[in-house]
Design a protein around this motif. Structure first.
Motif, PDB file in Angstrom:
ATOM      1  N   ARG A  53      48.481 -26.304 124.382  1.00 32.63           N
ATOM      2  CA  ARG A  53      49.238 -27.442 123.877  1.00 32.63           C
ATOM      3  C   ARG A  53      50.737 -27.304 124.138  1.00 32.63           C
ATOM      4  O   ARG A  53      51.399 -28.248 124.541  1.00 32.63           O
ATOM      5  CB  ARG A  53      48.995 -27.609 122.380  1.00 32.63           C
ATOM      6  CG  ARG A  53      47.662 -28.207 122.042  1.00 32.63           C
ATOM      7  CD  ARG A  53      47.488 -28.303 120.552  1.00 32.63           C
ATOM      8  NE  ARG A  53      46.392 -29.190 120.206  1.00 32.63           N
ATOM      9  CZ  ARG A  53      45.942 -29.356 118.991  1.00 32.63           C
ATOM     10  NH1 ARG A  53      46.470 -28.675 117.996  1.00 32.63           N
ATOM     11  NH2 ARG A  53      44.953 -30.179 118.750  1.00 32.63           N
ATOM     12  N   PHE A  54      51.276 -26.116 123.902  1.00 31.33           N
ATOM     13  CA  PHE A  54      52.709 -25.916 124.090  1.00 31.33           C
ATOM     14  C   PHE A  54      53.101 -26.121 125.549  1.00 31.33           C
ATOM     15  O   PHE A  54      54.090 -26.779 125.855  1.00 31.33           O
ATOM     16  CB  PHE A  54      53.131 -24.523 123.599  1.00 31.33           C
ATOM     17  CG  PHE A  54      54.599 -24.267 123.767  1.00 31.33           C
ATOM     18  CD1 PHE A  54      55.520 -24.862 122.910  1.00 31.33           C
ATOM     19  CD2 PHE A  54      55.063 -23.449 124.786  1.00 31.33           C
ATOM     20  CE1 PHE A  54      56.878 -24.646 123.066  1.00 31.33           C
ATOM     21  CE2 PHE A  54      56.421 -23.227 124.947  1.00 31.33           C
ATOM     22  CZ  PHE A  54      57.330 -23.826 124.082  1.00 31.33           C
ATOM     23  N   GLN A  55      52.320 -25.566 126.481  1.00 31.31           N
ATOM     24  CA  GLN A  55      52.628 -25.718 127.904  1.00 31.31           C
ATOM     25  C   GLN A  55      52.552 -27.177 128.343  1.00 31.31           C
ATOM     26  O   GLN A  55      53.351 -27.622 129.158  1.00 31.31           O
ATOM     27  CB  GLN A  55      51.685 -24.853 128.730  1.00 31.31           C
ATOM     28  CG  GLN A  55      51.934 -23.379 128.557  1.00 31.31           C
ATOM     29  CD  GLN A  55      50.824 -22.535 129.138  1.00 31.31           C
ATOM     30  OE1 GLN A  55      49.659 -22.921 129.130  1.00 31.31           O
ATOM     31  NE2 GLN A  55      51.187 -21.366 129.636  1.00 31.31           N
ATOM     32  N   LEU A  56      51.598 -27.930 127.783  1.00 37.74           N
ATOM     33  CA  LEU A  56      51.500 -29.353 128.099  1.00 37.74           C
ATOM     34  C   LEU A  56      52.739 -30.094 127.609  1.00 37.74           C
ATOM     35  O   LEU A  56      53.289 -30.939 128.315  1.00 37.74           O
ATOM     36  CB  LEU A  56      50.234 -29.953 127.479  1.00 37.74           C
ATOM     37  CG  LEU A  56      50.053 -31.465 127.699  1.00 37.74           C
ATOM     38  CD1 LEU A  56      49.939 -31.794 129.183  1.00 37.74           C
ATOM     39  CD2 LEU A  56      48.837 -31.958 126.948  1.00 37.74           C
ATOM     40  N   LYS A  57      53.184 -29.752 126.408  1.00 41.31           N
ATOM     41  CA  LYS A  57      54.386 -30.409 125.876  1.00 41.31           C
ATOM     42  C   LYS A  57      55.609 -30.090 126.734  1.00 41.31           C
ATOM     43  O   LYS A  57      56.435 -30.964 126.979  1.00 41.31           O
ATOM     44  CB  LYS A  57      54.615 -30.005 124.415  1.00 41.31           C
ATOM     45  CG  LYS A  57      53.545 -30.569 123.473  1.00 41.31           C
ATOM     46  CD  LYS A  57      53.898 -30.453 122.009  1.00 41.31           C
ATOM     47  CE  LYS A  57      54.080 -29.076 121.502  1.00 41.31           C
ATOM     48  NZ  LYS A  57      54.268 -29.007 120.045  1.00 41.31           N
ATOM     49  N   ILE A  58      55.724 -28.873 127.212  1.00 40.71           N
ATOM     50  CA  ILE A  58      56.844 -28.497 128.074  1.00 40.71           C
ATOM     51  C   ILE A  58      56.776 -29.270 129.393  1.00 40.71           C
ATOM     52  O   ILE A  58      57.797 -29.734 129.909  1.00 40.71           O
ATOM     53  CB  ILE A  58      56.854 -26.972 128.326  1.00 40.71           C
ATOM     54  CG1 ILE A  58      57.128 -26.220 127.023  1.00 40.71           C
ATOM     55  CG2 ILE A  58      57.874 -26.580 129.390  1.00 40.71           C
ATOM     56  CD1 ILE A  58      58.453 -26.534 126.368  1.00 40.71           C
ATOM     57  N   LEU A  59      55.558 -29.413 129.959  1.00 42.25           N
ATOM     58  CA  LEU A  59      55.388 -30.179 131.194  1.00 42.25           C
ATOM     59  C   LEU A  59      55.840 -31.617 131.000  1.00 42.25           C
ATOM     60  O   LEU A  59      56.564 -32.174 131.822  1.00 42.25           O
ATOM     61  CB  LEU A  59      53.922 -30.125 131.644  1.00 42.25           C
ATOM     62  CG  LEU A  59      53.582 -30.942 132.889  1.00 42.25           C
ATOM     63  CD1 LEU A  59      54.162 -30.276 134.126  1.00 42.25           C
ATOM     64  CD2 LEU A  59      52.085 -31.098 133.025  1.00 42.25           C
ATOM     65  N   ARG A  67      64.667 -37.135 131.868  1.00 44.77           N
ATOM     66  CA  ARG A  67      65.665 -38.139 132.255  1.00 44.77           C
ATOM     67  C   ARG A  67      65.280 -39.546 131.831  1.00 44.77           C
ATOM     68  O   ARG A  67      66.115 -40.431 131.788  1.00 44.77           O
ATOM     69  CB  ARG A  67      65.854 -38.099 133.763  1.00 44.77           C
ATOM     70  CG  ARG A  67      66.498 -36.815 134.237  1.00 44.77           C
ATOM     71  CD  ARG A  67      66.408 -36.667 135.708  1.00 44.77           C
ATOM     72  NE  ARG A  67      64.986 -36.441 136.013  1.00 44.77           N
ATOM     73  CZ  ARG A  67      64.463 -36.529 137.204  1.00 44.77           C
ATOM     74  NH1 ARG A  67      65.196 -36.832 138.216  1.00 44.77           N
ATOM     75  NH2 ARG A  67      63.185 -36.308 137.402  1.00 44.77           N
ATOM     76  N   ILE A  68      64.004 -39.781 131.524  1.00 50.24           N
ATOM     77  CA  ILE A  68      63.539 -41.138 131.240  1.00 50.24           C
ATOM     78  C   ILE A  68      63.627 -41.475 129.759  1.00 50.24           C
ATOM     79  O   ILE A  68      64.258 -42.446 129.371  1.00 50.24           O
ATOM     80  CB  ILE A  68      62.092 -41.317 131.745  1.00 50.24           C
ATOM     81  CG1 ILE A  68      62.035 -41.052 133.243  1.00 50.24           C
ATOM     82  CG2 ILE A  68      61.568 -42.706 131.439  1.00 50.24           C
ATOM     83  CD1 ILE A  68      60.641 -40.924 133.785  1.00 50.24           C
ATOM     84  N   ASP A  69      62.926 -40.720 128.905  1.00 53.53           N
ATOM     85  CA  ASP A  69      62.829 -41.047 127.487  1.00 53.53           C
ATOM     86  C   ASP A  69      62.689 -39.757 126.680  1.00 53.53           C
ATOM     87  O   ASP A  69      61.591 -39.360 126.328  1.00 53.53           O
ATOM     88  CB  ASP A  69      61.617 -41.957 127.260  1.00 53.53           C
ATOM     89  CG  ASP A  69      61.498 -42.428 125.828  1.00 53.53           C
ATOM     90  OD1 ASP A  69      60.403 -42.818 125.435  1.00 53.53           O
ATOM     91  OD2 ASP A  69      62.505 -42.395 125.093  1.00 53.53           O
ATOM     92  N   PRO A  70      63.804 -39.082 126.379  1.00 47.54           N
ATOM     93  CA  PRO A  70      63.679 -37.804 125.670  1.00 47.54           C
ATOM     94  C   PRO A  70      63.086 -37.961 124.279  1.00 47.54           C
ATOM     95  O   PRO A  70      63.318 -38.939 123.589  1.00 47.54           O
ATOM     96  CB  PRO A  70      65.114 -37.282 125.610  1.00 47.54           C
ATOM     97  CG  PRO A  70      65.988 -38.418 125.989  1.00 47.54           C
ATOM     98  CD  PRO A  70      65.158 -39.466 126.638  1.00 47.54           C
ATOM     99  N   PHE A  71      62.301 -36.979 123.883  1.00 48.45           N
ATOM    100  CA  PHE A  71      61.703 -36.943 122.556  1.00 48.45           C
ATOM    101  C   PHE A  71      62.688 -36.318 121.575  1.00 48.45           C
ATOM    102  O   PHE A  71      63.715 -35.771 121.964  1.00 48.45           O
ATOM    103  CB  PHE A  71      60.416 -36.115 122.590  1.00 48.45           C
ATOM    104  CG  PHE A  71      59.327 -36.711 123.421  1.00 48.45           C
ATOM    105  CD1 PHE A  71      58.517 -37.703 122.909  1.00 48.45           C
ATOM    106  CD2 PHE A  71      59.110 -36.277 124.712  1.00 48.45           C
ATOM    107  CE1 PHE A  71      57.506 -38.252 123.662  1.00 48.45           C
ATOM    108  CE2 PHE A  71      58.110 -36.818 125.481  1.00 48.45           C
ATOM    109  CZ  PHE A  71      57.300 -37.817 124.960  1.00 48.45           C
ATOM    110  N   LYS A  72      62.300 -36.329 120.312  1.00 49.49           N
ATOM    111  CA  LYS A  72      63.094 -35.653 119.297  1.00 49.49           C
ATOM    112  C   LYS A  72      63.176 -34.173 119.662  1.00 49.49           C
ATOM    113  O   LYS A  72      62.161 -33.552 119.948  1.00 49.49           O
ATOM    114  CB  LYS A  72      62.441 -35.819 117.918  1.00 49.49           C
ATOM    115  CG  LYS A  72      63.189 -35.145 116.801  1.00 49.49           C
ATOM    116  CD  LYS A  72      62.451 -35.307 115.500  1.00 49.49           C
ATOM    117  CE  LYS A  72      63.198 -34.539 114.420  1.00 49.49           C
ATOM    118  NZ  LYS A  72      62.461 -34.537 113.169  1.00 49.49           N
ATOM    119  N   ASP A  73      64.337 -33.630 119.695  1.00 52.86           N
ATOM    120  CA  ASP A  73      64.593 -32.247 120.097  1.00 52.86           C
ATOM    121  C   ASP A  73      64.199 -31.989 121.549  1.00 52.86           C
ATOM    122  O   ASP A  73      64.015 -30.852 121.961  1.00 52.86           O
ATOM    123  CB  ASP A  73      63.863 -31.244 119.185  1.00 52.86           C
ATOM    124  CG  ASP A  73      64.306 -31.342 117.741  1.00 52.86           C
ATOM    125  OD1 ASP A  73      65.511 -31.617 117.520  1.00 52.86           O
ATOM    126  OD2 ASP A  73      63.465 -31.151 116.856  1.00 52.86           O
TER     127      ASP A  73
END
Length: 157
Positions: free
Chosen positions: A12-18, A25-31
């Motif tokens: 899960r963590f690696q997917l979130k990093i990907l 550059r498009i739509d950053p998430f919180k943090d």
């Protein structure tokens, strides 16, 4: 799914990093990284194709030892040995051995992989935990030899 097929499944963590890298550059998430709600939604959207499964660590050197060329060489040598020793009609003299390693590392890591994938594994540089090896040997007629168990150390306490 393709990465898991190749032995490089993501957790899960690696997917979130990907996703963070892709969407930076498009739509950053919180943090700057997707949250728990996003990953849960992702898994629900892809539930027909993806599953989280426990991955078995597979050292990189073992993956490289199972190439098409290595297997062809092995079976060519095996066939030559069977002919040279005239074992074609002597199943009582033909034995097969297999080993399994039991590791002391009981950590469980679930990776995302293709639904229905039988044995997900994750390629690792090496394993640092102790391994106990059990060797089983059987003839082509079904006669088993006693189990051989290889423990770490000089003495078994």
């Amino acid at each position: 799914m393709t990465l898991a097929d190749w032995g490089f499944g993501m957790d899960r963590f690696q997917l979130k990093i990907l996703v963070q890298d892709y969407l930076k550059r498009i739509d950053p998430f919180k943090d700057g990284i997707p949250g728990k709600d996003w990953i849960t939604g992702f898994e629900k959207r892809w539930r027909e194709n993806l599953r989280r499964r426990v991955a078995e660590n597979l050292p990189k050197n073992r993956t490289e030892a199972c190439s098409k060329e290595v297997l062809q060489d092995f079976y060519s040598k095996l066939n030559n040995s069977i002919k040279r020793l005239q074992l074609q009609r002597k199943p009582q003299n033909t034995f097969n051995c297999d080993e399994t390693g039991l590791q002391t590392d009981c950590r469980v890591q679930k990776i995302l992989c293709r639904k229905g994938f039988a044995n997900p594994h994750k390629v690792v540089g090496s394993t640092t935990k102790s391994t106990y090896t059990v060797l089983v040997c059987c003839s082509a007629t079904g006669e088993y030899l006693p189990l051989y168990i290889n423990y770490k150390g000089l003495h078994l306490y």
